[in-house]
Design a protein around this motif. Structure first.
Motif, PDB file in Angstrom:
ATOM      1  N   GLY A   1       0.743  -1.244   0.000  1.00  0.00           N
ATOM      2  CA  GLY A   1       0.000   0.000   0.000  1.00  0.00           C
ATOM      3  C   GLY A   1       0.775   1.297   0.000  1.00  0.00           C
ATOM      4  N   ALA A   2       2.105   1.249  -0.053  1.00  0.00           N
ATOM      5  CA  ALA A   2       2.864   2.500  -0.081  1.00  0.00           C
ATOM      6  C   ALA A   2       2.537   3.292  -1.346  1.00  0.00           C
ATOM      7  CB  ALA A   2       4.366   2.219  -0.019  1.00  0.00           C
ATOM      8  N   LYS A   3       2.316   4.601  -1.208  1.00  0.00           N
ATOM      9  CA  LYS A   3       1.984   5.448  -2.362  1.00  0.00           C
ATOM     10  C   LYS A   3       3.203   5.768  -3.202  1.00  0.00           C
ATOM     11  CE  LYS A   3       1.599   9.921  -2.111  1.00  0.00           C
ATOM     12  NZ  LYS A   3       1.186  11.320  -1.795  1.00  0.00           N
ATOM     13  N   GLY A   4       4.378   5.732  -2.572  1.00  0.00           N
ATOM     14  CA  GLY A   4       5.633   6.056  -3.234  1.00  0.00           C
ATOM     15  C   GLY A   4       6.770   5.786  -2.270  1.00  0.00           C
ATOM     16  N   ILE A   5       7.983   6.171  -2.668  1.00  0.00           N
ATOM     17  CA  ILE A   5       9.173   5.870  -1.875  1.00  0.00           C
ATOM     18  C   ILE A   5       9.989   7.137  -1.660  1.00  0.00           C
ATOM     19  CG2 ILE A   5      11.315   4.525  -1.787  1.00  0.00           C
ATOM     20  CD1 ILE A   5       8.818   2.802  -1.523  1.00  0.00           C
ATOM     21  N   THR A   6      10.562   7.241  -0.459  1.00  0.00           N
ATOM     22  CA  THR A   6      11.504   8.303  -0.123  1.00  0.00           C
ATOM     23  C   THR A   6      12.923   7.776  -0.286  1.00  0.00           C
ATOM     24  OG1 THR A   6       9.953   9.077   1.558  1.00  0.00           O
ATOM     25  CG2 THR A   6      12.180   9.958   1.660  1.00  0.00           C
ATOM     26  N   CYS A   7      13.835   8.631  -0.748  1.00  0.00           N
ATOM     27  CA  CYS A   7      15.252   8.270  -0.772  1.00  0.00           C
ATOM     28  C   CYS A   7      16.069   9.507  -0.435  1.00  0.00           C
ATOM     29  CB  CYS A   7      15.655   7.674  -2.115  1.00  0.00           C
ATOM     30  SG  CYS A   7      15.561   8.814  -3.518  1.00  0.00           S
ATOM     31  N   SER A   8      17.387   9.347  -0.382  1.00  0.00           N
ATOM     32  CA  SER A   8      18.256  10.461   0.014  1.00  0.00           C
ATOM     33  C   SER A   8      19.121  10.997  -1.114  1.00  0.00           C
ATOM     34  CB  SER A   8      19.181  10.026   1.168  1.00  0.00           C
ATOM     35  OG  SER A   8      18.438   9.711   2.315  1.00  0.00           O
ATOM     36  N   LYS A   9      19.370  10.177  -2.130  1.00  0.00           N
ATOM     37  CA  LYS A   9      20.365  10.515  -3.134  1.00  0.00           C
ATOM     38  C   LYS A   9      19.804  10.383  -4.548  1.00  0.00           C
ATOM     39  CE  LYS A   9      23.587  10.940   0.055  1.00  0.00           C
ATOM     40  NZ  LYS A   9      24.351  12.172   0.313  1.00  0.00           N
ATOM     41  N   VAL A  10      20.411  11.115  -5.469  1.00  0.00           N
ATOM     42  CA  VAL A  10      19.982  11.052  -6.870  1.00  0.00           C
ATOM     43  C   VAL A  10      20.219   9.657  -7.429  1.00  0.00           C
ATOM     44  CG1 VAL A  10      20.361  11.973  -9.196  1.00  0.00           C
ATOM     45  CG2 VAL A  10      20.384  13.515  -7.217  1.00  0.00           C
ATOM     46  N   GLU A  11      21.353   9.041  -7.095  1.00  0.00           N
ATOM     47  CA  GLU A  11      21.630   7.678  -7.571  1.00  0.00           C
ATOM     48  C   GLU A  11      20.582   6.690  -7.079  1.00  0.00           C
ATOM     49  OE1 GLU A  11      26.354   7.043  -8.296  1.00  0.00           O
ATOM     50  OE2 GLU A  11      25.704   7.025  -6.219  1.00  0.00           O
TER      51      GLU A  11
ATOM     52  N   VAL B   1      21.966  20.392  -4.977  1.00  0.00           N
ATOM     53  CA  VAL B   1      22.461  21.715  -5.362  1.00  0.00           C
ATOM     54  C   VAL B   1      23.548  21.676  -6.434  1.00  0.00           C
ATOM     55  CG1 VAL B   1      21.861  22.675  -3.107  1.00  0.00           C
ATOM     56  CG2 VAL B   1      24.168  21.786  -3.476  1.00  0.00           C
ATOM     57  N   ASP B   2      24.212  20.545  -6.599  1.00  0.00           N
ATOM     58  CA  ASP B   2      25.245  20.428  -7.633  1.00  0.00           C
ATOM     59  C   ASP B   2      24.588  20.522  -9.016  1.00  0.00           C
ATOM     60  OD1 ASP B   2      28.111  19.354  -8.428  1.00  0.00           O
ATOM     61  OD2 ASP B   2      26.646  18.141  -9.526  1.00  0.00           O
ATOM     62  N   LYS B   3      25.167  21.312  -9.911  1.00  0.00           N
ATOM     63  CA  LYS B   3      24.552  21.547 -11.229  1.00  0.00           C
ATOM     64  C   LYS B   3      24.381  20.250 -12.023  1.00  0.00           C
ATOM     65  CE  LYS B   3      24.009  26.040 -11.117  1.00  0.00           C
ATOM     66  NZ  LYS B   3      24.804  26.970 -11.923  1.00  0.00           N
ATOM     67  N   GLY B   4      25.376  19.361 -11.950  1.00  0.00           N
ATOM     68  CA  GLY B   4      25.257  18.097 -12.666  1.00  0.00           C
ATOM     69  C   GLY B   4      24.140  17.225 -12.114  1.00  0.00           C
ATOM     70  N   LYS B   5      24.026  17.198 -10.789  1.00  0.00           N
ATOM     71  CA  LYS B   5      22.959  16.414 -10.165  1.00  0.00           C
ATOM     72  C   LYS B   5      21.587  17.020 -10.454  1.00  0.00           C
ATOM     73  CE  LYS B   5      25.832  14.653  -6.396  1.00  0.00           C
ATOM     74  NZ  LYS B   5      26.044  14.651  -4.928  1.00  0.00           N
ATOM     75  N   ILE B   6      21.514  18.346 -10.463  1.00  0.00           N
ATOM     76  CA  ILE B   6      20.245  19.007 -10.795  1.00  0.00           C
ATOM     77  C   ILE B   6      19.816  18.646 -12.214  1.00  0.00           C
ATOM     78  CG2 ILE B   6      19.177  21.258 -11.241  1.00  0.00           C
ATOM     79  CD1 ILE B   6      20.742  22.346  -8.850  1.00  0.00           C
ATOM     80  N   ALA B   7      20.776  18.601 -13.124  1.00  0.00           N
ATOM     81  CA  ALA B   7      20.458  18.206 -14.501  1.00  0.00           C
ATOM     82  C   ALA B   7      19.923  16.772 -14.537  1.00  0.00           C
ATOM     83  CB  ALA B   7      21.702  18.330 -15.378  1.00  0.00           C
ATOM     84  N   SER B   8      20.513  15.901 -13.719  1.00  0.00           N
ATOM     85  CA  SER B   8      20.021  14.513 -13.654  1.00  0.00           C
ATOM     86  C   SER B   8      18.606  14.458 -13.108  1.00  0.00           C
ATOM     87  CB  SER B   8      20.947  13.667 -12.773  1.00  0.00           C
ATOM     88  OG  SER B   8      22.234  13.555 -13.341  1.00  0.00           O
ATOM     89  N   VAL B   9      18.333  15.255 -12.076  1.00  0.00           N
ATOM     90  CA  VAL B   9      16.980  15.311 -11.504  1.00  0.00           C
ATOM     91  C   VAL B   9      15.978  15.768 -12.558  1.00  0.00           C
ATOM     92  CG1 VAL B   9      15.512  16.579  -9.877  1.00  0.00           C
ATOM     93  CG2 VAL B   9      17.690  15.620  -9.101  1.00  0.00           C
TER      94      VAL B   9
ATOM     95  N   ARG C   1      23.372  -0.278  -2.786  1.00  0.00           N
ATOM     96  CA  ARG C   1      24.500  -0.280  -1.862  1.00  0.00           C
ATOM     97  C   ARG C   1      25.596   0.652  -2.395  1.00  0.00           C
ATOM     98  NH1 ARG C   1      29.417  -4.607  -0.955  1.00  0.00           N
ATOM     99  NH2 ARG C   1      30.448  -3.326   0.614  1.00  0.00           N
ATOM    100  N   GLY C   2      26.081   1.543  -1.547  1.00  0.00           N
ATOM    101  CA  GLY C   2      27.171   2.432  -1.928  1.00  0.00           C
ATOM    102  C   GLY C   2      26.772   3.590  -2.812  1.00  0.00           C
ATOM    103  N   LYS C   3      25.490   3.694  -3.160  1.00  0.00           N
ATOM    104  CA  LYS C   3      25.037   4.809  -4.010  1.00  0.00           C
ATOM    105  C   LYS C   3      24.779   6.019  -3.122  1.00  0.00           C
ATOM    106  CE  LYS C   3      23.491   2.122  -7.926  1.00  0.00           C
ATOM    107  NZ  LYS C   3      22.460   1.851  -8.931  1.00  0.00           N
ATOM    108  N   SER C   4      25.819   6.821  -2.952  1.00  0.00           N
ATOM    109  CA  SER C   4      25.763   7.925  -1.994  1.00  0.00           C
ATOM    110  C   SER C   4      25.866   9.285  -2.666  1.00  0.00           C
ATOM    111  CB  SER C   4      26.892   7.778  -0.966  1.00  0.00           C
ATOM    112  OG  SER C   4      28.156   7.744  -1.620  1.00  0.00           O
ATOM    113  N   ARG C   5      25.693   9.328  -3.998  1.00  0.00           N
ATOM    114  CA  ARG C   5      25.777  10.604  -4.706  1.00  0.00           C
ATOM    115  C   ARG C   5      24.401  11.055  -5.177  1.00  0.00           C
ATOM    116  NH1 ARG C   5      31.108   9.550  -8.561  1.00  0.00           N
ATOM    117  NH2 ARG C   5      32.611   9.421  -6.868  1.00  0.00           N
TER     118      ARG C   5
END
Length: 353
Positions: free
Chosen positions: A56-66, A86-94, A349-353
């Motif tokens: 029944g979860a509506k969606g998922i929370t996470c911490s990182k773009v990866e 806030v990183d420009k490259g990560k914002i582009a990925s988002v 695992r290890g996806k911390s970016r």
């Protein structure tokens, strides 16, 4: 294959206990009318996430773009990155990922909002934004209802952004062992958030979501709570740290270990801090929960005394902290009644970016 045949150390999940935890969380959400958006950081495993969606979860929370990318690749349609990107490259990925699902991020400053709009405009996609509101953790977030409104208004003015609501994670209360203190502080959080939400809405901006809460506070959310989403994550597995709170969730995550020595009046197994995280509490043995363990990098030991334990026996370690334990392992075994049902990848695992 029997679980006793697995090489150790190995991360295992008892499916019966896991499913009881999923049911209990679902029942609490239904009772209060609050949606479930469990946090990916606690399992980092798409197989577990799909069970959460199934329950029944509506969606998922996470911490990182990866992590968000991993979730989207696995078919999750509604993802919140509960963090400032806030990183420009990560914002582009988002901005790119926002074209593949309903994707949210958290913000707490005007420049970040400008950058998100610019990137989303290039992709012609919509990014959903929650303004983070500081409610006692002293980490990210604006501190006044006026700042909250100003950022909400700025988001609303942009064509490629949508103001989704408020991010309010009271992590400072998650492991508070004093029940009365934890409940009283949770009530204060409700009051502060209600005032902030009413202020923003009084100025003409709808607050659709108030997202947050944790495993340690989920049972304090009343029916009619200001929260609309619960971000608890550790409830699926539990650990020693959360076990101290006497919550109704069961331990379902264990590090299976092998007794390698019983010399010197000690029981020593082949798993230590590199297999069972100890950043919040030391691991304990499921079979001997009242016996404090001595934990080193590759070994955990307790006094042997009169305990009938032989070299080669298997013992179950309850991790001190489930989230960081999961991040040590490449995969986990799903177990039901002593038999291996599946081995699944911990793909984030290890996806911390």
């Amino acid at each position: 294959m029997l679980v006793s045949q697995v090489e150790t150390p190995a991360l295992i999940v008892d499916l019966d206990s896991l499913e009881e935890n999923l049911c209990l969380f679902k029942e609490q959400a239904e009772k209060t009318g609050i949606a479930m958006r469990p946090h990916f950081k606690s399992n980092k495993c798409p197989a577990i996430v799909h069970k959460q969606i199934e329950y029944g979860a509506k969606g998922i929370t996470c911490s990182k773009v990866e992590e968000a990318e991993d979730l989207i690749d696995c078919g999750i349609k509604d993802v919140l990155i509960a963090n400032q990107i806030v990183d420009k490259g990560k914002i582009a990925s988002v901005a790119t990922l926002a074209g593949r699902c309903h994707l949210g991020v958290c913000v707490d400053n005007a420049k970040n909002i400008d950058d998100l709009e610019a990137a989303a405009a290039v992709q012609d996609n919509i990014i959903y934004c929650l303004v983070e509101f500081e409610i006692g953790m002293n980490r990210c977030g604006v501190t006044t209802k006026e700042e909250l409104y100003d950022l909400a208004a700025k988001i609303t003015a942009y064509p490629h952004l949508r103001f989704e609501g408020i991010q309010a994670y009271a992590g400072h209360l998650s492991h508070e062992e004093d029940f009365e203190k934890r409940q009283s502080a949770s009530d204060e959080v409700e009051k502060k958030l209600t005032e902030a939400k009413e202020y923003v809405e009084s100025k003409g901006i709808k607050v659709k979501e108030v997202s947050g809460s944790s495993t340690g506070t989920v049972f304090f959310r009343p029916k009619g709570s200001v929260y609309t989403e619960l971000q608890a994550g550790s409830y699926v597995f539990m650990d020693v740290a959360y076990g101290k709170l006497k919550l109704p969730f069961k331990h379902s995550l264990f590090v299976l270990s092998t007794v390698i020595s019983t010399e010197n009046n000690k029981i020593i197994v082949d798993a230590g801090r590199k297999s069972a995280a100890s950043d919040q509490a030391l691991p304990i043995f499921l079979e001997y929960p009242d016996i404090p363990a001595k934990v080193s990098e590759e070994h955990t030991a307790i006094p042997k005394e009169n305990r009938d334990v032989l070299v080669g026996d298997r013992l179950h370690l309850i991790p001190g902290h489930c989230c960081t334990t999961v991040n040590i392992h490449d995969s986990l075994y799903l177990v039901r009644k002593g038999e291996i049902v599946d081995r699944v990848a911990i793909s984030s695992r290890g996806k911390s970016r």
